[in-house]
Design a protein around this motif. Structure first.
Motif, PDB file in Angstrom:
ATOM      1  N   ILE A  29       1.992   2.132   3.766  1.00  0.00           N
ATOM      2  CA  ILE A  29       0.561   2.374   3.998  1.00  0.00           C
ATOM      3  C   ILE A  29       0.302   3.713   4.683  1.00  0.00           C
ATOM      4  CG2 ILE A  29      -0.022  -0.079   4.023  1.00  0.00           C
ATOM      5  CD1 ILE A  29      -0.458   0.060   6.962  1.00  0.00           C
ATOM      6  N   GLN A  30       1.279   4.249   5.406  1.00  0.00           N
ATOM      7  CA  GLN A  30       1.005   5.500   6.122  1.00  0.00           C
ATOM      8  C   GLN A  30       1.397   6.734   5.318  1.00  0.00           C
ATOM      9  OE1 GLN A  30       2.945   4.598  10.064  1.00  0.00           O
ATOM     10  NE2 GLN A  30       0.882   5.085  10.745  1.00  0.00           N
ATOM     11  N   VAL A  31       2.498   6.628   4.575  1.00  0.00           N
ATOM     12  CA  VAL A  31       2.995   7.830   3.909  1.00  0.00           C
ATOM     13  C   VAL A  31       2.705   7.820   2.409  1.00  0.00           C
ATOM     14  CG1 VAL A  31       4.996   9.298   3.532  1.00  0.00           C
ATOM     15  CG2 VAL A  31       4.765   8.037   5.666  1.00  0.00           C
ATOM     16  N   TYR A  36      -5.933   4.535   2.189  1.00  0.00           N
ATOM     17  CA  TYR A  36      -6.455   4.253   3.529  1.00  0.00           C
ATOM     18  C   TYR A  36      -7.048   5.493   4.170  1.00  0.00           C
ATOM     19  CZ  TYR A  36      -4.086  -0.114   2.859  1.00  0.00           C
ATOM     20  OH  TYR A  36      -3.708  -1.322   2.358  1.00  0.00           O
ATOM     21  N   LYS A  37      -6.509   6.639   3.807  1.00  0.00           N
ATOM     22  CA  LYS A  37      -7.052   7.889   4.368  1.00  0.00           C
ATOM     23  C   LYS A  37      -8.462   8.119   3.847  1.00  0.00           C
ATOM     24  CE  LYS A  37      -2.364   9.299   4.693  1.00  0.00           C
ATOM     25  NZ  LYS A  37      -1.872   8.022   4.145  1.00  0.00           N
ATOM     26  N   TYR A  39     -10.548   5.752   2.807  1.00  0.00           N
ATOM     27  CA  TYR A  39     -11.422   4.774   3.463  1.00  0.00           C
ATOM     28  C   TYR A  39     -11.797   5.252   4.850  1.00  0.00           C
ATOM     29  CZ  TYR A  39     -10.667   1.139  -0.034  1.00  0.00           C
ATOM     30  OH  TYR A  39     -10.643   0.417  -1.183  1.00  0.00           O
ATOM     31  N   ALA A  40     -10.815   5.812   5.541  1.00  0.00           N
ATOM     32  CA  ALA A  40     -11.045   6.233   6.915  1.00  0.00           C
ATOM     33  C   ALA A  40     -12.128   7.305   6.962  1.00  0.00           C
ATOM     34  CB  ALA A  40      -9.754   6.759   7.526  1.00  0.00           C
ATOM     35  N   THR A  41     -12.054   8.273   6.034  1.00  0.00           N
ATOM     36  CA  THR A  41     -13.065   9.318   6.016  1.00  0.00           C
ATOM     37  C   THR A  41     -14.432   8.724   5.707  1.00  0.00           C
ATOM     38  OG1 THR A  41     -11.319  10.469   4.854  1.00  0.00           O
ATOM     39  CG2 THR A  41     -13.328  11.686   5.259  1.00  0.00           C
ATOM     40  N   ASN A  43     -15.437   5.809   6.331  1.00  0.00           N
ATOM     41  CA  ASN A  43     -15.876   5.053   7.499  1.00  0.00           C
ATOM     42  C   ASN A  43     -16.683   5.892   8.461  1.00  0.00           C
ATOM     43  OD1 ASN A  43     -15.232   2.391   7.500  1.00  0.00           O
ATOM     44  ND2 ASN A  43     -13.222   2.633   8.397  1.00  0.00           N
TER      45      ASN A  43
ATOM     46  N   LYS B 338      -5.705  -1.803   8.969  1.00  0.00           N
ATOM     47  CA  LYS B 338      -4.833  -1.115   7.997  1.00  0.00           C
ATOM     48  C   LYS B 338      -5.350   0.303   7.724  1.00  0.00           C
ATOM     49  CE  LYS B 338      -4.476  -4.432   4.773  1.00  0.00           C
ATOM     50  NZ  LYS B 338      -4.047  -5.060   3.519  1.00  0.00           N
ATOM     51  N   ILE B 339      -6.683   0.441   7.657  1.00  0.00           N
ATOM     52  CA  ILE B 339      -7.261   1.776   7.425  1.00  0.00           C
ATOM     53  C   ILE B 339      -6.867   2.714   8.566  1.00  0.00           C
ATOM     54  CG2 ILE B 339      -9.428   3.064   7.385  1.00  0.00           C
ATOM     55  CD1 ILE B 339     -10.646   0.708   5.854  1.00  0.00           C
ATOM     56  N   ILE B 341      -4.299   2.492  10.686  1.00  0.00           N
ATOM     57  CA  ILE B 341      -2.866   2.811  10.671  1.00  0.00           C
ATOM     58  C   ILE B 341      -2.547   3.715   9.481  1.00  0.00           C
ATOM     59  CG2 ILE B 341      -0.552   1.846  10.412  1.00  0.00           C
ATOM     60  CD1 ILE B 341      -1.565  -0.620  11.926  1.00  0.00           C
ATOM     61  N   GLY B 342      -3.087   3.325   8.308  1.00  0.00           N
ATOM     62  CA  GLY B 342      -2.783   4.085   7.105  1.00  0.00           C
ATOM     63  C   GLY B 342      -3.277   5.521   7.186  1.00  0.00           C
ATOM     64  N   SER B 343      -4.417   5.733   7.868  1.00  0.00           N
ATOM     65  CA  SER B 343      -4.968   7.092   7.909  1.00  0.00           C
ATOM     66  C   SER B 343      -4.148   8.000   8.824  1.00  0.00           C
ATOM     67  CB  SER B 343      -6.434   7.059   8.359  1.00  0.00           C
ATOM     68  OG  SER B 343      -6.518   6.665   9.705  1.00  0.00           O
ATOM     69  N   GLY B 345      -1.021   8.717   8.539  1.00  0.00           N
ATOM     70  CA  GLY B 345      -0.094   9.546   7.774  1.00  0.00           C
ATOM     71  C   GLY B 345       1.277   9.625   8.419  1.00  0.00           C
ATOM     72  N   PHE B 346       2.038  10.646   8.084  1.00  0.00           N
ATOM     73  CA  PHE B 346       3.410  10.732   8.560  1.00  0.00           C
ATOM     74  C   PHE B 346       3.464  11.167  10.028  1.00  0.00           C
ATOM     75  CE2 PHE B 346       7.640  12.509   9.068  1.00  0.00           C
ATOM     76  CZ  PHE B 346       8.413  11.548   8.447  1.00  0.00           C
ATOM     77  N   GLN B 356     -10.826   6.279  13.803  1.00  0.00           N
ATOM     78  CA  GLN B 356     -11.123   4.876  13.491  1.00  0.00           C
ATOM     79  C   GLN B 356     -11.120   4.022  14.751  1.00  0.00           C
ATOM     80  OE1 GLN B 356     -11.836   4.200  10.159  1.00  0.00           O
ATOM     81  NE2 GLN B 356     -11.713   6.416  10.253  1.00  0.00           N
ATOM     82  N   PHE B 361     -14.180   1.188  14.969  1.00  0.00           N
ATOM     83  CA  PHE B 361     -14.081   0.491  13.690  1.00  0.00           C
ATOM     84  C   PHE B 361     -13.073  -0.643  13.787  1.00  0.00           C
ATOM     85  CE2 PHE B 361     -16.003   4.417  12.335  1.00  0.00           C
ATOM     86  CZ  PHE B 361     -16.969   3.946  11.473  1.00  0.00           C
TER      87      PHE B 361
END
Lengths: 608, 475
Positions: A29-31, A36-37, A39-41, A43, B338-339, B341-343, B345-346, B356, B361
């Motif tokens: 989910i992160q890499v 999700y990135k 969605y975050a924007t 948001n 999840k959003i 954590i997922g946002s 990135g590395f 977030q 959020f």
């Protein structure tokens, strides 16, 4: 050490396994995933639109035709609303409690966190008391929008109006979003891209409650709004106002063009409406009332009504005949007056008729003879007709001659094929279609086209595409003059003299004709027309230009049920010409002005 | 005096370092999660990070206190401590304050204490004490009943407080029992039932039952090792199934598909049992028994899920298993988490740059969902680092536990490892959608005095026991 000590390995392995699963999932989910990135924007970003003021429209003399006024939308964010005095709010806004509840429900179902309008386009008068009480209504705020205002209430048909975009607009152009305004009809529509300017967008960071937390990315993604560009129209507001005044309680139109430039000075249609009523909260109801009116006030008759040209068409027929050498100005035909066949003459005059007398007396027998000679020059009627049609169309008839007005009708000059279908190929001749000689039959024109046709005569052979906007404002706020095509007709300049002399004598010499058109010190050239109308009294038409040399104005006037050409159309045209060229109406013509203004022709049947 | 000095020298400083590091990381992440421009000082005591600083200092004082006390005290007072906690659990039910629907708090001034947090360590002490006593036999029914009593008493009381999350934690003691010799079958069946449970909800009871029947057929093939005979058996089973199905169809009995299958399985199982008995095929009998048991389990899961569980619990489980998806409803928390954590990135967005979590959020961002801040601001590197720290801590505790010379210390060590692990697994699992949303804190990270102190006491009692393992030879 005990017997089960090996089980520690199992537990260790289990713990590490769960850890590895977590790390893999994090990697996913992160890499790997980018979803999700996004969605975050989404948001945290709230784009806020800045609506620029729409461009203004001036007339040719710098007088304002369209300006803006402030209006206010009452917005609500349902989540932030606390209990408030609904009765007081309804009182201020002049709405019922049920309407308010209904709107609140709509807003809530749209989004509890995002603002939506409760009451749109509140007037400044209502806004003042509302603003005072607004602190009592948490969750409500007011957004300023601009509405159109027409200081003189003129030329509604030409200017068009502004309305909220429809789903169709949104689908067709991604610039528009729900709730935007767009120009409909007229100049508002055709110059939409200049007038609207460009919306600006500010991106704000918001928290989960949709509260602003600052600008996003230091405003690098923001775009500033660009003001709408102004237009300078070709209309003469004073003359337009005068024409509309004369047209009151009538069905008809006035179109006046400056021949040398193609600029439209007047484009009036009656019955009309005050464009100011199609603005603001009452718009919907009034619009449907107007559109269901049996007099069709929303229709711009000047550009979209089809009429037979009637006798005014004789001007072209004589030019075509001269150009084709079918006649000379001296060629005479015999008229037997009311006994003439197949078309009788409606006027009484000497029986021998040449070109000038034919025009002056609008002699029907003369003209069908001319027409027969023109067509007869060719081996068959079809070929002759096509040559004739080609000449006629070079005057801008049977086609769209303006690209600014969406409701513009092309009129009709039928193709020879239509007659082949009607009568059979080779089974018709000039006499079959003799009605064309006197402007009846299958041809139809708009008042706008007739005005342009007069402009061709006034210019002795050409016209500039008639238009309603002279200049538009450029990005540097300088005005740029628009360029329009010059179109040459197929008639040589030398042939116009006879016609124009004839048109002058229509005004100056005819006994039963346009006797009340005379204006001191201005030579007017004109032609009357009486258009047969099976549904009521005949229509009254008049075309004219003035002065004879170096013409300043070409005009066509159509008055439905005006009985005959000289009765209403000709005096109205003369008043407008006089007003335009002299600036005012002299006292001796005030009685005529009053008679014209007070005439009520809304009834289709008028006494002869 | 020499012994006292020895305590400090013998203390496992690696674990202590891990503990301090985790508390520090937790603190700065709480700071980031509730950071706002008006209160920038990390020691602003009106804010959660300021308060957490106080809790941390207090936790360190408590830790020192625990190390100072003689280790034998914990052994001897194991039962009284347990009794005291049970008393507290009962009184919190009667006099406690209700926060977020759970009546599990004692409000003392501005301080809210949660006895259920301390119940875990008290139960760990009591369990260690009982399992290490001489009269405990892992195979004896009486011993197991007492173990069950020790475990279930706090579980029931905490359930009654409506704090399901904390109650579920106690099931992790099964892992400790496994280490101490409980048969692995319990874990195995627990695992199997969990899989059946999920399959039933995801695939519908009928499909799960069909899979089971197929599985049983394959298993019997392996057991009898007779290809022909197994096929014949399958044919008979199909025949019975179609007979029942046909009867249902012709007589219009309106029996559900699931029940038709159940009846035919029961009928054919009976036939096969007679066959297995005659042939003395013990394994086949086992398979048949297991099949019928599973079928009944499926039915009961279906029933229990729809009638026993409450609506919000149902939707949380459905959401987790991907049966329902409602990002604005039950799934909102997990989706936003999840959003966040997922946002990340590395490399993450950087300290205090998380949007977030900062803009609220993510719900419960400083307590149950603190891991989101780690994920958003420190990225994959940060999450992997934190997961690594926890794994290091667990393996370290297990290694220490295995070194203990008394059963009590060893068992207690496992209790500590398992309790911490369960919190770790469920808390992080729920933030990334791998576990249902059960409100339990992430040890040493989440905001909150009670849980931090309880975990500190839990860990340091073990470290104290470990530091004195050489003194306790004779115990």
């Amino acid at each position: 050490m005990d017997t089960y000590s090996k089980r520690k390995d199992f537990l260790n392995a289990f713990f590490i396994l769960i850890g590895i699963i977590f790390v893999l999932r994090m990697f996913g989910i992160q890499v790997i995933s980018s979803e999700y990135k996004q969605y975050a924007t989404r948001n945290i970003l709230r784009p806020e639109v800045i609506y620029p003021a729409r461009g203004l429209v001036y007339d040719r003399n710098g007088k304002l035709l369209v300006q803006n006024k402030a209006a206010y939308d009452l917005m609500v964010t349902p989540r932030e609303v606390k209990s408030f005095d609904t009765l007081e709010m309804c009182d201020i806004l002049d709405i019922t409690k049920e309407e308010l509840i209904e709107e609140m429900k709509k807003a809530r179902s749209y989004s509890p966190y995002k603002p939506s309008p409760v009451v749109k386009q509140i007037s400044p008068e209502t806004y003042a008391p509302l603003q005072e009480k607004l602190y009592k209504y948490p969750g409500f705020y007011v957004q300023t929008r601009t509405l159109r205002e027409y200081p003189r209430g003129l030329a509604g048909h030409v200017l068009g109006y502004v309305s909220e975009v429809t789903q169709k607009n949104i689908d067709a152009n991604s610039y528009y979003k729900s709730g935007d305004y767009i120009g409909s009809q007229g100049l508002e529509e055709s110059y939409e891209e200049y007038l609207r300017g460009r919306k600006g967008i500010n991106h704000f960071l918001v928290d989960v409650h949709n509260r602003k937390k600052g600008s996003y990315n230091e405003g690098k993604m923001d775009t500033s709004a660009i003001l709408g560009k102004n237009l300078i129209a070709t209309l003469d507001a004073d003359l337009q106002e005068y024409a509309e005044m004369l047209l009151q309680n009538k069905k008809g139109s006035v179109v006046a063009i400056e021949p040398s430039t193609g600029e439209v000075l007047v484009c009036a249609s009656a019955p009309s409406y005050d464009p100011n009523i199609l603005v603001g909260r009452g718009r919907g109801a009034l619009y449907s009332k107007l559109s269901s009116d049996t007099l069709n006030p929303l229709i711009n008759r000047a550009i979209s009504a089809f009429y037979s040209p009637g006798s005014t068409f004789k001007t072209i027929n004589i030019l075509v005949a001269l150009q084709e050498n079918a006649i000379t100005p001296e060629t005479c035909f015999h008229c037997s007056g009311k006994a003439s066949s197949p078309i009788k003459c409606t006027h009484s005059h000497a029986p021998t008729v040449n070109a000038q007398i034919g025009i002056r007396e609008s002699c029907n027998p003369y003209f069908w003879n001319v027409f027969r000679s023109t067509i007869g020059k060719y081996p068959n009627a079809e070929k002759g007709y096509n040559v004739w049609r080609n000449h006629v169309m070079s005057f801008g008839l049977g086609q769209k001659i303006n690209h600014e007005m969406s409701g513009l009708a092309p009129g009709l000059i039928p193709e020879s094929e239509s007659y082949n279908k009607m009568y059979g190929k080779g089974r018709w001749n000039a006499m079959t279609i003799r009605s064309l000689a006197i402007g009846q039959g299958e041809v139809s024109v708009t008042p706008f086209q007739m005005a342009n046709m007069v402009a061709v005569i006034a210019n002795r052979g050409y016209y500039i595409e008639p238009h309603l906007v002279r200049s538009v404002q450029e990005d540097d706020n300088e005005y740029r003059r628009l360029e329009f095509v010059k179109k040459q007709s197929t008639i040589d300049q030398k042939h116009f003299r006879v016609l124009i002399d004839g048109m002058q004598s229509v005004v100056e010499e005819t006994s039963s004709g346009a006797y009340n058109v005379l204006v001191d010190s201005i030579t007017i050239c004109g032609k009357t027309g009486t258009i047969q109308n099976p549904h009521g009294s005949d229509h009254s038409a008049f075309i004219a230009f003035a002065p004879k040399e170096n013409p300043k104005i070409a005009i066509s006037v159509y008055i439905e049920n005006g009985v005959w050409g000289a009765r209403y159309a000709a005096p109205i045209a003369s008043l407008i010409i006089e007003k335009y060229l002299k600036g005012k109406i002299p006292p001796k013509h005030l009685a005529k002005e009053q008679r014209m203004r007070d005439a009520n022709l809304l009834n289709s049947f008028q006494p002869k | 005096m020499a012994k006292r000095n020895n305590v400090l020298a013998n203390l496992d400083w690696m674990t202590v370092s891990l503990y301090l590091l985790m508390m520090f990381l937790g603190w700065i992440n709480i700071y980031a999660a509730v950071y706002n421009d008006e209160h920038q000082s990390i020691l602003d005591f009106s804010q959660r990070y300021g308060k957490q600083a106080i809790w941390i200092v207090a936790a360190i004082i408590i830790a020192v206190g625990i190390v100072v006390i003689d280790s034998r005290v914990y052994v001897s007072f194991a039962y009284p401590i347990y009794a005291l906690i049970i008393l507290l659990l009962v009184s919190v039910l009667l006099f406690g304050t209700e926060i977020k629907g759970a009546r599990s708090w004692f409000q003392v001034g501005s301080l809210a204490l949660q006895p259920s947090e301390f119940a875990k360590l008290a139960t760990a002490l009591a369990l260690s004490k009982y399992l290490s006593s001489f009269n405990f036999k892992i195979q004896s029914f009486k011993s197991l009943s007492i173990v069950a009593l020790i475990l279930l008493l706090p579980v029931i009381l905490i359930f009654l407080q409506n704090d399901t999350g904390s109650a579920i934690v106690f099931f992790v003691f099964l892992l400790v029992l496994y280490r101490e010799g409980m048969t692995g079958t319990v874990l195995f069946f627990g695992f199997l039932f969990a899989i059946l449970f999920i399959l039933t909800l995801v695939l519908s009871p009928l499909n799960t039952a069909l899979i089971l029947v197929f599985g049983a057929f394959v298993a019997s093939l392996f057991v009898t090792r007779n290809y022909k005979e197994s096929l014949r058996g399958l044919a008979i089973a199909c025949l019975i199934y179609s007979l029942i199905w046909g009867t249902n169809f012709l007589l219009k009995l309106d029996i559900e598909g699931m029940n038709i299958l159940l009846y035919s399985v029961i009928v054919s199982a009976l036939l096969f049992s007679i066959y297995a008995l005659r042939r003395r095929l013990k394994n086949l009998l086992l398979i048949i028994g297991f099949l019928i048991g599973s079928m009944l389990f499926i039915l009961s899961v279906d029933y229990a899920f729809n009638t026993v569980l409450e609506k919000h619990q149902q939707s949380r489980i459905n959401e987790l298993l991907g049966i329902e998806s409602n990002p604005l409803g039950a799934g909102y928390n997990v989706n936003q988490s999840k959003i966040a954590i997922g946002s990340g990135g590395f490399f993450g967005k950087g300290f205090l740059n998380g949007t977030q979590t900062k803009f609220d959020f993510v719900p419960e961002q400083s307590t149950d969902f603190i891991f989101c801040t780690v994920g958003e601001e420190w990225g994959f590197l940060g999450t992997t680092f934190v997961i690594g720290l926890f794994l290091l801590l667990f393996t370290r505790i297990i290694r220490l536990a295995e070194k203990q010379r008394t059963k009590f210390s060893r068992i207690y060590g496992y209790c500590v490892a398992c309790i911490l692990f369960f919190h770790f697994a469920v808390n992080i699992g729920m933030t990334i959608g791998l576990a249902p949303v059960i409100g339990i804190p992430l040890p040493f990270f989440s905001y909150g005095g009670s849980s931090l102190w309880a975990f500190t006491i839990l860990l340091f009692i073990f470290l104290r026991l470990d530091a004195s393992r050489f003194e306790q030879l004779g115990y």
